[in-house]
Design an enzyme around this catalytic site. Structure first.
Site, PDB file in Angstrom:
ATOM      1  N   LYS A 181       0.996  -1.128  -0.073  1.00  0.00           N
ATOM      2  CA  LYS A 181       0.059  -0.016   0.051  1.00  0.00           C
ATOM      3  C   LYS A 181       0.982   1.246  -0.068  1.00  0.00           C
ATOM      4  CE  LYS A 181      -1.742   2.884   2.989  1.00  0.00           C
ATOM      5  NZ  LYS A 181      -1.613   3.919   2.079  1.00  0.00           N
ATOM      6  N   GLU A 257      10.616   0.854  10.153  1.00  0.00           N
ATOM      7  CA  GLU A 257      11.538   2.040   9.768  1.00  0.00           C
ATOM      8  C   GLU A 257      10.545   3.390  10.056  1.00  0.00           C
ATOM      9  OE1 GLU A 257      14.637   1.700   8.896  1.00  0.00           O
ATOM     10  OE2 GLU A 257      14.857  -0.067   8.238  1.00  0.00           O
ATOM     11  N   CYS A 291      13.767  10.949   6.690  1.00  0.00           N
ATOM     12  CA  CYS A 291      13.792  10.366   8.020  1.00  0.00           C
ATOM     13  C   CYS A 291      15.252  10.489   8.602  1.00  0.00           C
ATOM     14  CB  CYS A 291      13.415   8.821   8.116  1.00  0.00           C
ATOM     15  SG  CYS A 291      14.395   8.099   7.023  1.00  0.00           S
ATOM     16  N   GLU A 388      10.418  15.590  15.636  1.00  0.00           N
ATOM     17  CA  GLU A 388      10.516  15.519  14.166  1.00  0.00           C
ATOM     18  C   GLU A 388      10.214  16.523  13.367  1.00  0.00           C
ATOM     19  OE1 GLU A 388       9.147  11.866  11.940  1.00  0.00           O
ATOM     20  OE2 GLU A 388      11.103  11.771  10.839  1.00  0.00           O
TER      21      GLU A 388
HETATM   22  P1  NAP Z   1       2.691   8.164   7.979  1.00  0.00           P
HETATM   23  O1  NAP Z   1       1.466   9.055   8.229  1.00  0.00           O
HETATM   24  O2  NAP Z   1       3.112   7.208   9.219  1.00  0.00           O
HETATM   25  O3  NAP Z   1       2.311   7.240   6.972  1.00  0.00           O
HETATM   26  C1  NAP Z   1       3.022   6.165   6.278  1.00  0.00           C
HETATM   27  C2  NAP Z   1       2.384   5.152   5.657  1.00  0.00           C
HETATM   28  O4  NAP Z   1       1.317   4.687   6.533  1.00  0.00           O
HETATM   29  C3  NAP Z   1       1.129   5.923   4.601  1.00  0.00           C
HETATM   30  O5  NAP Z   1       1.390   4.730   3.496  1.00  0.00           O
HETATM   31  C4  NAP Z   1       0.001   5.860   5.153  1.00  0.00           C
HETATM   32  O6  NAP Z   1      -1.239   5.896   4.391  1.00  0.00           O
HETATM   33  C5  NAP Z   1       0.061   4.662   6.068  1.00  0.00           C
HETATM   34  N1  NAP Z   1      -0.868   4.807   7.272  1.00  0.00           N
HETATM   35  C6  NAP Z   1      -1.355   5.789   7.920  1.00  0.00           C
HETATM   36  N2  NAP Z   1      -2.342   5.320   8.810  1.00  0.00           N
HETATM   37  C7  NAP Z   1      -2.407   4.182   8.605  1.00  0.00           C
HETATM   38  C8  NAP Z   1      -3.191   2.976   9.314  1.00  0.00           C
HETATM   39  N3  NAP Z   1      -3.915   3.475  10.390  1.00  0.00           N
HETATM   40  N4  NAP Z   1      -3.116   1.733   9.027  1.00  0.00           N
HETATM   41  C9  NAP Z   1      -2.181   1.419   7.969  1.00  0.00           C
HETATM   42  N5  NAP Z   1      -1.464   2.330   7.273  1.00  0.00           N
HETATM   43  C10 NAP Z   1      -1.551   3.640   7.654  1.00  0.00           C
HETATM   44  O7  NAP Z   1       4.061   8.750   7.744  1.00  0.00           O
HETATM   45  P2  NAP Z   1       4.198   9.911   6.331  1.00  0.00           P
HETATM   46  O8  NAP Z   1       3.974  11.215   6.897  1.00  0.00           O
HETATM   47  O9  NAP Z   1       3.759   9.506   5.011  1.00  0.00           O
HETATM   48  O10 NAP Z   1       5.807   9.625   6.291  1.00  0.00           O
HETATM   49  C11 NAP Z   1       6.853  10.435   7.049  1.00  0.00           C
HETATM   50  C12 NAP Z   1       7.322   9.483   8.516  1.00  0.00           C
HETATM   51  O11 NAP Z   1       8.031   8.482   7.789  1.00  0.00           O
HETATM   52  C13 NAP Z   1       8.402  10.527   9.108  1.00  0.00           C
HETATM   53  O12 NAP Z   1       8.374  10.346  10.427  1.00  0.00           O
HETATM   54  C14 NAP Z   1       9.816   9.670   8.722  1.00  0.00           C
HETATM   55  O13 NAP Z   1      10.874   9.880   9.505  1.00  0.00           O
HETATM   56  C15 NAP Z   1       9.427   8.482   8.472  1.00  0.00           C
HETATM   57  N6  NAP Z   1      10.158   7.653   7.422  1.00  0.00           N
HETATM   58  C16 NAP Z   1      11.083   6.782   8.133  1.00  0.00           C
HETATM   59  C17 NAP Z   1      11.980   5.956   7.123  1.00  0.00           C
HETATM   60  C18 NAP Z   1      13.136   5.018   7.735  1.00  0.00           C
HETATM   61  O14 NAP Z   1      13.620   4.220   7.065  1.00  0.00           O
HETATM   62  N7  NAP Z   1      13.184   4.897   8.980  1.00  0.00           N
HETATM   63  C19 NAP Z   1      12.170   6.581   5.780  1.00  0.00           C
HETATM   64  C20 NAP Z   1      11.049   7.336   5.297  1.00  0.00           C
HETATM   65  C21 NAP Z   1      10.515   8.074   6.259  1.00  0.00           C
HETATM   66  P3  NAP Z   1      -1.859   7.158   3.685  1.00  0.00           P
HETATM   67  O15 NAP Z   1      -0.634   7.988   2.879  1.00  0.00           O
HETATM   68  O16 NAP Z   1      -2.905   6.785   2.847  1.00  0.00           O
HETATM   69  O17 NAP Z   1      -2.165   7.851   5.065  1.00  0.00           O
END
Ligand code: NAP
Length: 485
Positions: A181, A257, A291, A388
């Site tokens: 997804k 991650e 991230c 963050e």
């Molecule tokens: P996010 O809000 O957690 O969303 C990530 C993914 O999770 C999206 O596909 C989102 O779908 C999905 N999601 C949200 N709520 C969900 C639920 N209840 N059940 C299942 N899936 C769900 O994060 P983001 O804002 O997109 O990304 C930024 C974050 O990612 C930051 O904290 C960053 O540090 C972290 N990140 C970490 C790494 C690493 O390797 N450690 C790499 C890149 C990013 P929708 O888009 O449809 O809401």
């Protein structure tokens, strides 16, 4: 603005299930827009829980043959997928820039980076070895490695290509099938990858893409369905924790991650130019939305003023613009909500006494553009120290001693990436060992590639992606005892 592609069939807007392009059962769609202009680029099919459950069944069936295929055959297919991605770099980058906003040169860089995982794991998949253990008497103990099973993946919008290949490549190389997804902001890059997977000959059902406007419905099925043996997630820490809880009932393997709060520790004895260059790249790449982005610059008091002066001179040279503008060094942030969150963090810091050296507000370019920002007069009591930021904002904190720097670096629940700038070899070891992070860049901030184990500790997650360690996340270890010999 019309998106011009060399190959328009890479712009797919339906879900990709079992090798076919399909709509969701309810016929629903959701809009994907360009953060630089606000324009809607495409309406993408939205799937729900039932389609997800059907995909899981198909993925489980497809895996039966795939896991028995000779590793060299799997490798050939992954290599073809890699080659097709490289051949279509320009189109994949254009799709990424239009849906995510990053400048075209950065998008091209990500496409190459994403492809590198396919090439790496195409090779690494041929080297999944077991063990024969020294055993007593008439028995022999054998260890074999087997694919973990059907893998579900959920990815974020900040790296719409590489976060996918980093999961799909090791999963497929290990003999698993995968359903993905993608983030609702950036499904088009994922669907373009699916089109190329199909052309590369990835058999039907092994790589599936499920765009959805309801992440919780798809995620709910992925995490509750017992046929899914592993969930791999890249995204925020709160959603990661929620998904781990949901996976507990079926005791799934998880790789997480999650978020970061990376310190860049710059000591008085650092090479100043190297530190400024490293901090610039780490802080402002992808407009601060990675991230492993520098989140807190920790600078020793003897070099602090000189650092801020050089750093701000360089930041003032940045050129904000649409990702397709040739001279744009930095693009918009991903959405109006992201912009509002970043501005709230900055205004809150200013209310608490921070000084704005440059930037500090949304840009006059409008939509999702935020001025590259530097803040001084910040301290570890302020909320910006613990958050963050995920935007082009650099708070520069001051410290006196090595012990204080290590304590400040560790004063967070996160533990993903960290960076240290010093010319002192003893200090390099002491600090690298003393800080609680999964990754430490010493005099270097461009630390990621397919050959290294990428991942965090503490609330930044568990598991590693890339390198020989990344394959282990998709393998089970089985012990076979042969007796009566
Ligand atoms: P996010 O809000 O957690 O969303 C990530 C993914 O999770 C999206 O596909 C989102 O779908 C999905 N999601 C949200 N709520 C969900 C639920 N209840 N059940 C299942 N899936 C769900 O994060 P983001 O804002 O997109 O990304 C930024 C974050 O990612 C930051 O904290 C960053 O540090 C972290 N990140 C970490 C790494 C690493 O390797 N450690 C790499 C890149 C990013 P929708 O888009 O449809 O809401």
């Amino acid at each position: 603005m019309k998106l011009q592609l060399n190959d328009s069939s890479l712009l797919q807007t339906q879900a990709f299930i079992n090798g076919e392009w399909v709509n969701g059962d309810a016929g629903e769609t959701f809009p994907v827009s360009n953060p630089a202009t606000g324009e809607v680029i495409a309406e993408v099919a939205s799937v729900g829980a039932e389609e997800t459950a059907r995909t899981i069944d198909l993925a489980e069936a497809a895996m039966k043959e795939w896991k028995k295929l000779a590793p060299a055959k799997r490798s050939e297919i992954l290599e073809r997928w890699h080659n097709l991605i490289i051949e279509n770099t320009d189109d994949l980058a254009a799709i990424m820039t239009v849906e995510q906003g990053k400048p075209l040169f950065e998008a091209k860089g990500e496409v190459m980076y994403g492809a590198s995982y396919l090439k790496w794991f195409a090779e690494e998949g041929k080297r999944i070895y077991g063990d024969v253990l020294p055993s007593p008497g008439d028995r022999r103990s054998i260890v074999i490695k087997q694919p973990v099973g059907v893998v579900a993946a959920i990815t974020p919008w900040n790296f719409p290509n590489a976060m996918i290949t980093r999961k799909a490549a090791p999963a497929l190389a290990a003999g698993c099938s995968i359903l993905l997804k993608p983030a609702a902001e950036t499904p088009l890059s994922a669907l373009a990858l699916a089109e190329l997977a199909k052309r590369a000959g990835v058999p039907a059902g092994l790589f599936n893409v499920l765009p959805s406007k309801s992440a919780s419905l798809v995620g709910g099925e992925m995490t509750s369905n017992a046929k899914v043996k592993k969930l791999t997630f890249t995204g925020s820490t709160p959603i990661g924790k929620l998904l781990m809880k949901q996976c507990a009932d079926t005791v799934k393997r998880t790789s997480m991650e999650l978020g970061g709060n990376a310190p860049v520790i710059i000591f008085d004895d650092a090479d100043l130019d190297l530190a400024v260059k490293g901090a610039l790249v780490s802080k402002y790449r992808n407009s601060g939305q990675t991230c492993i982005c520098a989140n807190r610059l920790l600078v020793q008091e003897g070099i602090y003023d000189k650092f801020v002066e050089k750093f701000s001179e360089a930041v003032k040279q940045f050129k904000l613009g649409h990702g397709f503008d040739d001279d744009a060094t930095h693009g918009p942030v991903v959405s109006k909500k992201a912009l509002a969150d970043i501005d709230a963090i900055v205004q809150n810091a200013v209310e608490q006494g921070a000084n704005v050296v440059t930037g500090g507000k949304p840009s006059e370019l409008g939509n999702c553009f935020y001025e590259p920002t530097i803040l001084t007069d910040v301290n570890d009591k302020m909320s910006i120290f613990g958050e963050e930021i995920f935007g082009p904002v650099a708070p520069v904190f001051k410290f006196s001693t090595e012990e204080e720097a290590i304590a400040m670096a560790n004063d967070t629940e996160f533990g993903l990436a960290s960076y240290v700038f010093t010319e002192n070899l003893g200090r390099i070891w002491r600090v690298s060992e003393g800080i609680e992070y999964g990754m430490v860049g010493v005099n270097e901030t461009a630390i990621s590639s397919e050959v290294i184990p990428f991942g965090g500790v503490k609330e930044s997650g568990q598991g590693r992606e890339g390198s020989k360690y990344g394959l282990e996340d998709y393998l089970e270890t089985k012990y076979i005892c042969m007796g009566g010999l």
